[in-house]
Enzyme design. Structure first.
Site, PDB file in Angstrom:
ATOM      1  N   CYS A 163      63.175  52.270  18.155  1.00 59.34           N
ATOM      2  CA  CYS A 163      62.834  51.372  17.055  1.00 59.34           C
ATOM      3  C   CYS A 163      61.326  51.270  16.889  1.00 59.34           C
ATOM      4  CB  CYS A 163      63.420  49.980  17.310  1.00 59.34           C
ATOM      5  SG  CYS A 163      65.176  49.869  16.924  1.00 59.34           S
ATOM      6  N   MET A 164      60.609  51.284  18.002  1.00 55.33           N
ATOM      7  CA  MET A 164      59.159  51.114  17.982  1.00 55.33           C
ATOM      8  C   MET A 164      58.414  52.433  18.057  1.00 55.33           C
ATOM      9  SD  MET A 164      58.868  47.901  20.611  1.00 55.33           S
ATOM     10  CE  MET A 164      57.090  47.829  20.407  1.00 55.33           C
TER      11      MET A 164
END
Length: 823
Positions: A791-792
Site C-alpha cells: 500500500c505504501m
C-alpha cells in the site's frame, strides 16, 4: 554538437523533481555532476530562475565558471557571444538609420552611456546590463560606475561617435570634402568668437577688478583644458570583456542570467530571433505536419524529463544525432534551431491559453454529429495540443463529474483466491474478472465515479476483500486485483481478447485485439465491464498492464482505421496476400499465384478446367473459420477480371474484424458510464493508451529520483548502493516483477505532481518508493528476506553485505514470493 541525452535527463530529473530545485542532494554527490563534460550538462537547468539565486549549488556555480572563464580570460565561446552582444549596440543604431552605414570595426567602437542605455530594438547590451546589475540598483548609476572603472577616453584619432559618424580633430581634413568649405566655415567661426570676446570684455571689466575672474575666463578660453574638464569615458570591447570577467568572479549567476536574457543558451547557441521580420519569415515555412511532429517530440522529451511543457524552456528544445534516426521528426531535421524554439514558444503560449481559458468553455460533444462545431475543429487540430494540456483539462472534468460523495461507503466485493490456485483457471466463471463482474452488476455505475486518486490513501471505485485473508489497507489489494484481471484477459481463460494474427510472422508478439465474432448477452456484459475497468483505472491513476494493438485504441476514440498500416500491423500475412493479387501483372502470374494458394489451402479446381487450380471468393476469419466474401462466394472463381475485387473484399473483411463495431460499442458504453466520452474528442489513440496503460517499461533513473530513504538511511549507504546496482543489472521483465512485488502493479504512471513543481507528499502511490530498514534486529542480515508494504510502496531492505547476496535475495523475492498482500 553531440550531447549525452541520458545524462542530461538524469540531472534534469534530479533538479526538477526534488523539493529543493537548487540542491543536488538527490544525485550521487556533486562529484558526479562535475565528472560530466560541459556539453553533457543539462541544457536548461536555467529554466527556473531560482537556479540563479545568490544561494545555490556550488557544483552548478563551478560549472558556470568553467563554461565562462579560464583564469583571467574568457573561453572562446563566451568571448564570441559577448562580442556579438557588444556590437549589437552599434548595429541597432545603424538599423534605424535611413542611409546605409559602412561596416564598423570592433576596435573602432567607443560606446557612451547614452548609447548603452538606449532601448533601441536589438540593443542586446542594454538587455545584458539590465539583467547583470545587482538588485535594487539603478541601471544608470551602474553604467556610470562601469564606465568610470572600465571605460577609456577617446584618443585623438578618428573614432565613431554615438551617431556612427566620423569626428575630426586638429588639422585633419577629410579628403571627401572640397578645401574651400572648411576655410569659409573657419572664418565664420573666428568672427563669432571675436564678437563674443568683445561683448564679454565690455561687461566684465567694470564689474569686478578681482584677478580670479579673468583667470577663470582664461581657463574657459583654453581649448586643452576645456576637453579635459569633463573627460567623458567610453566603453570598448576590451573594457567590456574585463567587466564580464570581474563580474563572473563575483557573481557568475548574474552573468549567465544576462546571457540567457540576450537569447543564448548554455551552449552559446542563438535561440531567439532578434529581428521580428526574420521570425515572421521563419514561421511561414511551418506546416501542420511539422507542428504535429514538434508537439509529439515535445511530449516525448517532457516524458523523459518528467516535466510539463509549460515548465520546459525554449532553450531546451534541440535535436541531437540520436533524434535523427526517429522518422517521426524527419521533417524537423532541416529546421534552424532558433526557428524550432520560436515555434515551440508559440505552441507553448497557445496551449497555456487553451488550458486556462478556451477548453473549459468548449462543448466536446460528438464531432461526427456536429461537424461544424468548435469541437469538430478542435478534433482536427488536436495534434497541436500537448498531452499534458489534455490531461489537465481531462482531470478537471473527471473531478467535476464525481457522483459518489464522501458520505457514501465504497462498494465492496469479495474474491476467493482459492479459485485460481496454481495459476490455472479451470473455468472462466472462477476468474477474478467474472467474480467481480457478477458482484458489480448490481452496483449503479454512479457509485464507481469517484474523484481522481490523490494522497497516501486514495479513493478507489470499490474495495477488495479476499476470503480467508486479512489485508491491511485497500490500495495494495485493489492494484493486485487490476493486475490479475489484466492477466486473465490476456490468457485463454477468457475469450474477450485474441492474440494479434501478425504474431505468427514474429510481429507484434504479445499484442491483443478484441475477438471478432458475434457475441451473446453474457459476453456483451463482460465487454461492458471491460470498458468500466478502463475508466476505473483512469480515475484511480493505476496503469493497466494491457498490451492492445493500436487499432483497438483507434476504435475507442472513434478514429477510422488506415487500410494499409493497420492491416499490416494486425495481420501481415493477409496484408501480403492482398498485395500479391494487387501486384499481379498478367494471367500467367495470376494462375501461378492461384496454384500456390490452392496447394497451401487445399482449394478446389476450376469447373471449366478440372486440372487447373483456382481460388474462390472465400477467406478465413481471424478465428479460423472460412467464410464467403460475397453471396455465393464458394462458386465464384477468382479470374483476371475480378482479381482486384477479390483483393478489396479480403481487405474489407479484415478491416471489419479489426473495427469490430459490436464489441467496441459495448466497451465504449462501459467506459462512458465511468468517464464522459466527450473527453476522447481531444485524445489521440496513443494518448488514450498512455492515460490508461502507461508506459510498458520501467525507467530506473526516474524511479531512483522518486525514492525516499527513511529511519536514517542514506543513498550513500553500502547496501543501498548494492540495491541500485542490482536493479541496474535486471532486465525489463525483472524490473516489472520487482515493481509488482513492491506495490502490486507492473507499471508506474509517469504523471506525478513534481512535473508541475508540486511537493512529493502529494504523490499518488506508487510514488515515491520508500526504502526502510527491516522490522526488528534479530538474526544476521544475510539470512533475512526482503519484505514490502504494497500500500505504501515501502521496501524493507536488510543490510546485505555483498552485491551477490543482494541479487540473490531480490531474485528470490520477485520469483518465489509473488503477489504479496501485506497492505
Amino acid at each position: 554538437m553531440v550531447r549525452s541525452r541520458a545524462k542530461v535527463e538524469k540531472i534534469r530529473a534530479s533538479l526538477f523533481n526534488s523539493s529543493d530545485l537548487i540542491g543536488l542532494s538527490s544525485l550521487e554527490g556533486e562529484e558526479e555532476l562535475m565528472e560530466l563534460t560541459n556539453e553533457e550538462i543539462l541544457t536548461v537547468s536555467s529554466v527556473n530562475q531560482s537556479l540563479f539565486d545568490t544561494q545555490g549549488s556550488s557544483a552548478l556555480e563551478d560549472y558556470f565558471l568553467d563554461k565562462s572563464i579560464k583564469g583571467d580570460k574568457l573561453v572562446p565561446g563566451a568571448r564570441d557571444v559577448l562580442t556579438d552582444i557588444f556590437k549589437s549596440c552599434v548595429h541597432s543604431e545603424q538599423m534605424l538609420s535611413l542611409t546605409p552605414a559602412k561596416p564598423v570595426k570592433v576596435s573602432d567602437i567607443y560606446l557612451s552611456k547614452e548609447q548603452i542605455n538606449s532601448q533601441t530594438p536589438g540593443n542586446l547590451l542594454h538587455t545584458f546590463f539590465t539583467n547583470v546589475r545587482p538588485p535594487k540598483k539603478v541601471l544608470e548609476d551602474q553604467l556610470t560606475q562601469i564606465l568610470r572603472k572600465y571605460g577609456t577616453p577617446k584618443p585623438n584619432k578618428n573614432k565613431y561617435n554615438k551617431a556612427g559618424k566620423e569626428q575630426h580633430q586638429g588639422k585633419v581634413v577629410s579628403t571627401k570634402r572640397p578645401i574651400t568649405k572648411p576655410l569659409t566655415k573657419e572664418k565664420s567661426v573666428l568672427n563669432s568668437v571675436r564678437t563674443a570676446l568683445s561683448e564679454k570684455k565690455t561687461v566684465l571689466k567694470p564689474k569686478s577688478p578681482e584677478k580670479s575672474r579673468p583667470d577663470e575666463k582664461d581657463v574657459e578660453k583654453s581649448p586643452a583644458k576645456k576637453t579635459e574638464a569633463p573627460e567623458e569615458k567610453y566603453l570598448t570591447l576590451e573594457g567590456f570583456h574585463k567587466f564580464a570577467v570581474d563580474r563572473a568572479k563575483q557573481d557568475i549567476r548574474s552573468v549567465w542570467r544576462a546571457i540567457l536574457a540576450c537569447g543564448y543558451d548554455l551552449h552559446f547557441e542563438r535561440c531567439t530571433c532578434i529581428d521580428t521580420r526574420h521570425a515572421q519569415k521563419a514561421c511561414r515555412k511551418w506546416s501542420l505536419e511539422m507542428d504535429v511532429a514538434l508537439v509529439q517530440y515535445i511530449n516525448r522529451l517532457c516524458r523523459h524529463l518528467a516535466i510539463t511543457p509549460a515548465r520546459l524552456h525554449p532553450h531546451e528544445v534541440y535535436l541531437d544525432p540520436s533524434d535523427a534516426a526517429d522518422p517521426r521528426v524527419a521533417c524537423l531535421l532541416s529546421v534552424p534551431v532558433e526557428s524550432l524554439r520560436l515555434r515551440f514558444a508559440l505552441l507553448q503560449s497557445l496551449n497555456n491559453t487553451l488550458e486556462s481559458f478556451f477548453l473549459p468553455l468548449v462543448e466536446l460533444r460528438q464531432t461526427h454529429t456536429y461537424q461544424n462545431s468548435i469541437a469538430a475543429l478542435l478534433c482536427e487540430a488536436k495534434g497541436l495540443i500537448f498531452y499534458d494540456t489534455k490531461v489537465t483539462v481531462m482531470n478537471r472534468v473527471l473531478n467535476a463529474t464525481v457522483q459518489r460523495t464522501a458520505d457514501h461507503a465504497a462498494p465492496e466485493i469479495t474474491l476467493d483466491p482459492l479459485e485460481i490456485v496454481g495459476g490455472e483457471i479451470r473455468s472462466s466463471e472462477n476468474t477474478y474478472y467474472c467474480q467481480a463482474a457478477r458482484q458489480l452488476s448490481c452496483v449503479p455505475s454512479s457509485q464507481l465515479c469517484v474523484k481522481l486518486a490523490s494522497g497516501g490513501d486514495p479513493t478507489y471505485a470499490f474495495n477488495i476483500r479476499f476470503t480467508g485473508e486479512e489485508v491491511h489497507g485497500t490500495s495494495g489489494s485493489f492494484r493486485h486485483f487490476l493486475w490479475q484481471v489484466c492477466k486473465e484477459l490476456q490468457s485463454s481463460a477468457l475469450s474477450l481478447l485474441l492474440p494479434c494474427p501478425s504474431a505468427a510472422a514474429n510481429r507484434n508478439k504479445g499484442k491483443y485485439i478484441l475477438t471478432p465474432c458475434p457475441i451473446s448477452y453474457a459476453e456483451e456484459q463482460l465487454l461492458h465491464f471491460f470498458g468500466q475497468l478502463l475508466g476505473i483505472a483512469i480515475r484511480a491513476d493505476v496503469p493497466l498492464p494491457l498490451d492492445l494493438l493500436g487499432s483497438f485504441w483507434k476504435g475507442l476514440v472513434g478514429q477510422p482505421l488506415d487500410p494499409e498500416q493497420d492491416l499490416q500491423e494486425a495481420d501481415v500475412l493477409t496484408y501480403n496476400y492482398v498485395k500479391k493479387f494487387e501486384n499481379v501483372t498478367d494471367e500467367s502470374e495470376l494462375e501461378a499465384l492461384c496454384a500456390e494458394i490452392s496447394s497451401q489451402h487445399h482449394s478446389g479446381e476450376s469447373p471449366d478446367s478440372p486440372s487447373r487450380p483456382c481460388c474462390s471468393f472465400t477467406y478465413f476469419t481471424m478465428a479460423g473459420e472460412e467464410v464467403e466474401l460475397c453471396q455465393g462466394g464458394h462458386g465464384l472463381i477468382v479470374g483476371w477480371e475480378n482479381k482486384d475485387v477479390y483483393a478489396r473484399a479480403v481487405r474489407s473483411l479484415r478491416l471489419r474484424e479489426l473495427e469490430n463495431v459490436e464489441c467496441m460499442t459495448a466497451v465504449r458504453a462501459g467506459l462512458g458510464s465511468i468517464i464522459p466520452l466527450q473527453l476522447l474528442t481531444m485524445l489521440s489513440p496513443l494518448e488514450i493508451e498512455l492515460r490508461t496503460c502507461g508506459l510498458p517499461y520501467i525507467n530506473l533513473e526516474f524511479l531512483k529520483a522518486h525514492t525516499m530513504y527513511q529511519v536514517g538511511l542514506m543513498e550513500t549507504d553500502q547496501h543501498i548502493e548494492f540495491f541500485w546496482t542490482a536493479l541496474e543489472m535486471f532486465t525489463q521483465e525483472e524490473l516489472c516483477k520487482f515493481i509488482k512485488f513492491a506495490c502490486n502493479q507492473e507499471r508506474i504512471p509517469f504523471t506525478c505532481p513534481c512535473k508541475d513543481g508540486g511537493p512529493d507528499t502529494a504523490h499518488v502511490p506508487p510514488y515515491p518508493m520508500k526504502i526502510a530498514p527491516p522490522d526488528g534486529a534479530a538474526g544476521q542480515p544475510d539470512s533475512r528476506y526482503i519484505r514490502v508494504e504494497t500500500c505504501m510502496f515501502m521496501v524493507k531492505l536488510p543490510q546485505y553485505t555483498s552485491l551477490d547476496v543482494m541479487l540473490e535475495k531480490l531474485r528470490y523475492a520477485i520469483h518465489y514470493r509473488e503477489d504479496p498482500l501485506s497492505g
